[in-house]
Scaffold this motif. Structure first.
Motif, short mmCIF file in Angstrom:
data_model
loop_
_atom_site.label_atom_id
_atom_site.label_comp_id
_atom_site.label_asym_id
_atom_site.label_seq_id
_atom_site.Cartn_x
_atom_site.Cartn_y
_atom_site.Cartn_z
N LEU A 1 -4.71 22.16 -13.21
CA LEU A 1 -3.34 21.60 -13.22
C LEU A 1 -2.30 22.71 -13.08
O LEU A 1 -1.35 22.60 -12.30
CB LEU A 1 -3.10 20.89 -14.56
N LEU B 1 -1.52 16.50 -6.13
CA LEU B 1 -2.44 16.93 -7.20
C LEU B 1 -3.85 16.41 -6.94
O LEU B 1 -4.84 17.16 -7.03
CB LEU B 1 -1.92 16.42 -8.55
N PHE C 1 -2.33 24.27 -9.61
CA PHE C 1 -1.70 23.35 -8.65
C PHE C 1 -0.19 23.35 -8.82
O PHE C 1 0.57 23.43 -7.86
CB PHE C 1 -2.23 21.93 -8.82
N HIS C 2 0.25 23.21 -10.07
CA HIS C 2 1.69 23.07 -10.33
C HIS C 2 2.45 24.30 -9.83
O HIS C 2 3.50 24.16 -9.18
CB HIS C 2 1.92 22.87 -11.83
N TYR D 1 4.02 14.03 -5.82
CA TYR D 1 3.42 15.09 -6.65
C TYR D 1 2.00 14.71 -7.05
O TYR D 1 1.05 15.49 -6.90
CB TYR D 1 4.32 15.29 -7.87
N SER D 2 1.83 13.49 -7.53
CA SER D 2 0.50 13.06 -8.00
C SER D 2 -0.51 13.01 -6.86
O SER D 2 -1.69 13.34 -7.04
CB SER D 2 0.59 11.68 -8.65
N THR E 1 -6.87 18.96 -6.19
CA THR E 1 -7.75 19.24 -7.34
C THR E 1 -8.77 18.15 -7.65
O THR E 1 -9.70 18.39 -8.43
CB THR E 1 -6.90 19.41 -8.62
#
Lengths: 506, 506
Positions: free
Chosen positions: B493, B454, B496-497, B450-451, B458
């Motif tokens: 954020l 991200l 993206f999420h 996930y990170s 972004t």
């Protein structure tokens, strides 16, 4: 208060030498048991660091006492000749103006605008360049160090050696010691692993080996040949270690030497590289005194990077440099770097990881490294002052070293190699039998006994040779050549020495 | 060049996870064998430090790429939300003027005369006082730190706690990390020795325990109770460790918490001290965020020194503070201190000896500590600006933390404790099964997956929860609350999420 606490410590240090603690308990402690030395990593108990040891602590007590009225000490100041700390109080070597101006303008960048008339234009330009690249000196940098500083270091090395250097193989550090400790921690991987160190050595090496449970493998420097390094002695030490079950992992060379001040000729360096090659050793080249050369034309500094790089040797090399020595003398800012060479990417990656745990070296030290490796050039507005200041420091150090060596050699029972490099002299002293007996009665090594008496009588703080290691049966002490007023200083030494010999004459 | 080298490292890091090296050879190496990971201390191979790990290295690659034309990245800057580095480029928290003015005047004391109209009179006076006491910031100081700075620290602690502090028990350091590493190195004395650490924890602790071969003994913080510390959980962890043959030597408490931001109430602290007392543990109190309090009246900071000192407890305590956090944010200057309490003179003496091997902490950091613990007082010429600057930093951080927590809590599958302290949020994310599968296919932990996504999308660099430790079956990430322009930042954020969930929705 400070003095009392120091005294308590001295007493407890003494107590530690005669431990009464029971053997280590396996179960956890009962309630309210204080933490004792029994609970502490025994490797740390074995660490010794003479440069800041018993003598330095006693000198600090005296310094406190000197601030009081009626101190009744037979001297009025402490001369800290125990440590290469040029800007220490009482020695007061002036910092290089260029370096400090840059420091001020990176700490407080507003000055580049509001006080620009107070600084040479090249200083302002350099500070602006650094501020633009670094951002704030209050931010963590890249863990290897600010990229622009590493580029400057690589350029400095390439120009010094005529052989290229890669900024990605440069790791900035808080002084050279931090890098040495990391490399020793890395190389000692199992019980019985060892590192070759010169005797006499700078006690950082034995201290760090003790901390990381490595075996020091001593090789003796040859005092009769002006502290020459004999590759055959190194090889003998390796053979002896192997027979004893010790596995040599690295070879420490200090060049110019500490405490000896000797400067290695290139021919010997090549032989040492060959020894490292044959036994698969990592060469750890402590080159922090590379700019402290008192007989520059006849005894120049050659780096191990140049010797290894230009020969196409595959010997892994880590070489260390620092802003603390040279004519920079910026010990307190904690700046330095090491360069890795013939080290694989995965090992460099490991080094990077370990450096990242400490986040980054102090930015003040990194800016200091930048100023060391990229000083003003001829024609720059700052150049003339920089040249004048640095020349004066070189000259004063070379003169003091020469005069001190001459006068030491004239003292009864003293012989002293006239160091061609570094900041120290390491005279050998021959003491009468009665002095040996008095030392034994006081529970001291004879050289420590001599150095303590010197401190008690004159306020001159030195380090006994036993702190560095010395050939069996010989006695030495190390003193720095940083104190101005050599006449007064050496005069005190001479008077003390004569008195000491007279007192204990057989 | 830098980018390529970094890429090489990433590839080699991957290679390291699948080692093909033969087992360790006992004899020394043959000629020309390169140094391999096989030759390296295996403890160091186990060190992991996620804050500057895979994500940070990738972010750095992107930052290099962004400097080129046609970089084709879907963002135009990196937001370094992975590390509490307030003055980093792009975050640009302004340093406190008072502190930087003092820094400039200690680096270049001539300014006290030639530029005195550019500085408030109390700044000039303080700088002169420091320069007189320190001498040059280019000299090694006392290994514990400059006496006047230690006195200021002791006064600060005494005023904070209403309980005396002794300058002789203060040890200045290069940031708090250096002190933590020394204490862990000291306490781990034999195989099977361990230290209690919270989960989630700041990865310095696991990294340093790996380096010094200590066993991490985890105790779980309670996310459902806003990351509360439950003394019963600590005791359970101790009991479990003892059953498994691990000997607990110390108890690490991070207060305010990192990454959790939780602030301990005094009643819980008393119970924790009681646990440490019953099991003979040294309490290691990481209090570097003591000044980062967003809900100050209801959740104040209480030091362990106060709790232990005022109760007459005999629990040995070492508490850490730093200039890197708070509103000082001076990470790059590497300043900090630790105070020892209920520690015997012989242990303090050992600590002093070990500190002396590193010579001294950077003077720039020491001067930073002086400014942190002894800021201008109301009525001083510098006071108004200092108050305005520090209030603004406190307020901005508290507001950002609140707004970010609110908006994170509105995202699908995200829950986030609104941190009352420190610089971070540590949201929990619940990801769909397909995301778990995609992560497994990519060989990544789901939170790292996930990170990374991200970051790729972004430019926001965070640290996955697995780098800190988290309850089994839960996923988190840590992000700092230091970035201005919360709207844009959290907007990215959120977008993206939503996209991530849509992509992997079951």
């Amino acid at each position: 208060m400070a003095a009392n606490a120091m005294l308590r410590r001295l007493l407890h240090t003494a107590a530690r030498r005669n431990p009464k603690y029971s053997t280590r308990s396996i179960s956890y402690k009962a309630n309210h048991m204080p933490l004792t030395l029994n609970d502490i990593n025994p490797a740390l108990l074995k660490v010794e660091y003479a440069v800041r040891g018993e003598l330095a602590i006693k000198a600090e007590l005296y310094a406190q006492k000197l601030k009081t009225d009626n101190h009744e000490l037979p001297f009025d100041r402490i001369i800290t000749a125990n440590i290469g700390n040029p800007q220490a109080k009482g020695l007061d070597q002036k910092p290089v103006t260029f370096s400090r101006q840059i420091a001020a303008l990176t700490e407080y960048p507003e000055l580049c605008e509001v006080a620009k008339d107070l600084f040479p234009s090249d200083v302002i330009a350099r500070a602006k360049e650094l501020n633009a690249e670094i951002g704030s000196v209050g931010a963590y940098s890249h863990s290897q160090g600010v990229p622009i500083v590493r580029k400057s270091v690589a350029k400095f090395i390439a120009e010094r050696d005529g052989y290229p250097a890669d900024p990605e193989s440069i790791f900035l550090t808080a002084g050279a010691s931090e890098g040495v400790a990391l490399l020793i921690n890395m190389l000692i991987s199992a019980p019985g692993d060892g590192i070759l160190i010169p005797i006499p050595q700078y006690p950082l090496y034995t201290a760090t080996l003790a901390q990381y449970r490595g075996v020091p493998i001593p090789y003796l420097l040859d005092e009769a040949k002006e502290w020459a390094t004999d590759p055959a002695s190194v090889e003998e030490a390796i053979q002896k270690a192997l027979k004893e079950g010790t596995k040599p992992k690295g070879l420490v060379i200090i060049n110019p030497g500490n405490p000896t001040g000797s400067v290695l000729p290139e021919s010997i360096m090549k032989q040492l590289v060959d020894v490292a090659d044959r036994y698969g050793l990592v060469l750890l080249a402590d080159e922090v005194y590379q700019d402290n050369l008192h007989q520059r034309p006849s005894q120049p500094f050659v780096s191990f990077k140049k010797v290894i790089g230009s020969s196409g040797s595959k010997v892994p090399l880590v070489s260390f440099h620092s802003i603390s020595k040279g004519v920079s003398g910026e010990c307190g800012r904690r700046g330095g770097y090491f360069e890795t060479f013939n080290i694989s990417p995965e090992i460099n990656s490991l080094i990077y990881k370990m450096r990242s745990v400490t986040l980054c070296p102090p930015l003040s030290g990194q800016v200091g490294v930048e100023c060391l490796v990229r000083p003003p050039k001829a024609g720059d507005p700052s150049y003339d002052l920089w040249k004048k200041e640095t020349d004066a420091i070189h000259e004063a150090l070379a003169n003091r070293t020469k005069v001190m060596a001459e006068r030491l050699n004239k003292m009864e029972g003293v012989s002293c190699v006239d160091s061609p490099g570094a900041l120290y002299l390491f005279p050998q002293i021959r003491l009468p039998k009665k002095a040996h007996e008095a030392a034994a009665a006081a529970g001291k090594a004879p050289d420590a006994f001599y150095s303590l008496a010197l401190l008690d009588e004159t306020g001159i703080c030195t380090v006994p040779g036993s702190g560095f290691g010395q050939a069996e049966g010989t006695l030495h002490y190390r003193l720095t050549c940083l104190c101005e007023g050599v006449d007064e200083y050496v005069g005190k030494l001479e008077k003390f020495h004569k008195g000491f010999l007279d007192k204990y004459r057989d």
